[in-house]
Design a protein around this motif. Structure first.
Motif, short mmCIF file in Angstrom:
data_model
loop_
_atom_site.label_atom_id
_atom_site.label_comp_id
_atom_site.label_asym_id
_atom_site.label_seq_id
_atom_site.Cartn_x
_atom_site.Cartn_y
_atom_site.Cartn_z
N PRO A 1 0.79 -1.23 0.00
CA PRO A 1 0.00 0.00 0.00
C PRO A 1 0.82 1.29 0.00
O PRO A 1 0.27 2.37 -0.09
N GLY A 2 2.16 1.19 0.12
CA GLY A 2 3.00 2.36 0.41
C GLY A 2 2.83 3.56 -0.49
O GLY A 2 2.62 4.69 -0.02
N VAL A 3 2.93 3.35 -1.81
CA VAL A 3 2.83 4.49 -2.73
C VAL A 3 1.43 5.10 -2.68
O VAL A 3 1.27 6.32 -2.63
N ILE A 4 0.42 4.25 -2.64
CA ILE A 4 -0.97 4.72 -2.61
C ILE A 4 -1.23 5.56 -1.35
O ILE A 4 -1.83 6.63 -1.41
N VAL A 5 -0.76 5.08 -0.21
CA VAL A 5 -0.96 5.80 1.07
C VAL A 5 -0.26 7.15 1.04
O VAL A 5 -0.82 8.16 1.47
N THR B 1 -2.27 10.68 1.37
CA THR B 1 -2.15 11.40 2.65
C THR B 1 -1.11 12.52 2.64
O THR B 1 -1.18 13.42 3.46
N GLY B 2 -0.11 12.41 1.77
CA GLY B 2 1.00 13.36 1.81
C GLY B 2 1.96 13.11 2.96
O GLY B 2 2.90 13.88 3.19
N VAL B 3 1.75 12.00 3.70
CA VAL B 3 2.65 11.66 4.81
C VAL B 3 3.92 11.03 4.24
O VAL B 3 3.84 10.11 3.43
N PRO B 4 5.10 11.50 4.66
CA PRO B 4 6.35 10.91 4.17
C PRO B 4 6.47 9.45 4.57
O PRO B 4 6.19 9.08 5.71
N GLY B 5 6.89 8.62 3.61
CA GLY B 5 7.02 7.20 3.88
C GLY B 5 8.36 6.65 3.45
O GLY B 5 9.01 7.20 2.55
N THR B 6 8.77 5.57 4.10
CA THR B 6 9.94 4.82 3.69
C THR B 6 9.46 3.46 3.22
O THR B 6 8.78 2.74 3.96
N THR C 1 10.88 7.64 0.34
CA THR C 1 12.25 7.15 0.25
C THR C 1 12.17 5.64 0.04
O THR C 1 11.36 4.98 0.70
N VAL C 2 12.99 5.11 -0.84
CA VAL C 2 12.97 3.67 -1.13
C VAL C 2 14.28 3.05 -0.67
O VAL C 2 15.36 3.49 -1.07
N LEU C 3 14.19 2.03 0.17
CA LEU C 3 15.37 1.28 0.62
C LEU C 3 15.35 -0.09 -0.05
O LEU C 3 14.45 -0.89 0.20
N ALA C 4 16.32 -0.34 -0.91
CA ALA C 4 16.41 -1.64 -1.60
C ALA C 4 17.23 -2.60 -0.74
O ALA C 4 18.37 -2.93 -1.05
N GLU C 5 16.64 -3.01 0.37
CA GLU C 5 17.32 -3.88 1.33
C GLU C 5 16.33 -4.90 1.88
O GLU C 5 15.11 -4.73 1.76
N ARG C 6 16.87 -5.92 2.53
CA ARG C 6 16.02 -6.87 3.24
C ARG C 6 15.49 -6.19 4.51
O ARG C 6 16.21 -5.43 5.15
N ILE C 7 14.24 -6.49 4.86
CA ILE C 7 13.61 -5.81 5.99
C ILE C 7 14.41 -5.99 7.27
O ILE C 7 14.62 -5.04 8.03
#
Length: 198
Positions: free
Chosen positions: A74-78, A82-87, A111-117
């Protein structure tokens, strides 16, 4: 194009940004399989609206973390709604590239982190989200270090939610509120707070 139910309202600008996102998804999908090909025809109802359900829970927060962001749900949609900053955390490099392009194209504060959680090093956030990622027990393992002390996690879940809750409670103390899904008769949103390992 989406006909939204009364309970979910978005501005014209948000609608346009969602449309830009879906157009980008349709363009990239044949190359990197962001959603199954049979889902493309119903992407608005099945993925966009499903993700939009989380927007009211995230709105007004300082920031959020979305685990296993994949095709942006849901990250991009949220973030758009909302305009809330997300990672966004997404280990697949190609999907991470798509997410960065989606953030740019929609002007979403991401911000996009291309890493394992389990390997990310990031300050805990007041909200953590995930959709179609893993069992609840696994989600809680990943969520614990990412969730701020008074924070809440929101997980979109299907018909196995009750079984997953029973399983997870063996290892975790938590408060759980269950919200009915507006997109699936057997779907729920699990709202988890006060998370502590047993």
């Amino acid at each position: 194009m989406l006909n939204l139910p009364e309970s979910v309202h978005v501005s014209r600008e948000t609608q346009e940004r969602l449309e830009a996102f879906v157009a980008l998804l349709e363009k990239w999908n044949p190359r990197i399989n962001l959603v199954s090909s049979r889902d493309i025809a119903s992407v608005w109802e099945r993925h966009v609206l499903d993700s939009l359900q989380l927007a009211p829970f995230v709105a007004g927060q300082e920031r959020f973390i979305d685990m296993g962001s994949g095709g942006g749900f849901p990250g991009v949609i949220v973030a758009i709604a909302t305009g809330v900053p997300g990672t966004l955390i997404e280990s697949d490099q190609r999907k991470a590239a798509f997410l960065r392009e989606a953030a740019r194209a929609t002007k979403a504060p991401l911000t996009v982190l291309a890493e394992r959680i389990e390997q990310v090093d990031i300050a805990p956030a007041p909200v953590v989200t995930a959709r179609a990622l893993a069992s609840l027990s696994k989600l809680l393992e990943w969520t614990a270090p990412l969730l701020a002390k008074q924070g809440k996690a929101f997980f979109l879940k299907g018909q196995q939610a009750d079984e997953e809750l029973t399983e997870a409670r063996r290892n975790w103390h938590m408060n759980v509120r269950i919200h009915r899904s507006i997109t699936s008769h057997d779907g729920v949103i699990l709202e988890v707070s006060n998370l502590e390992r047993v």
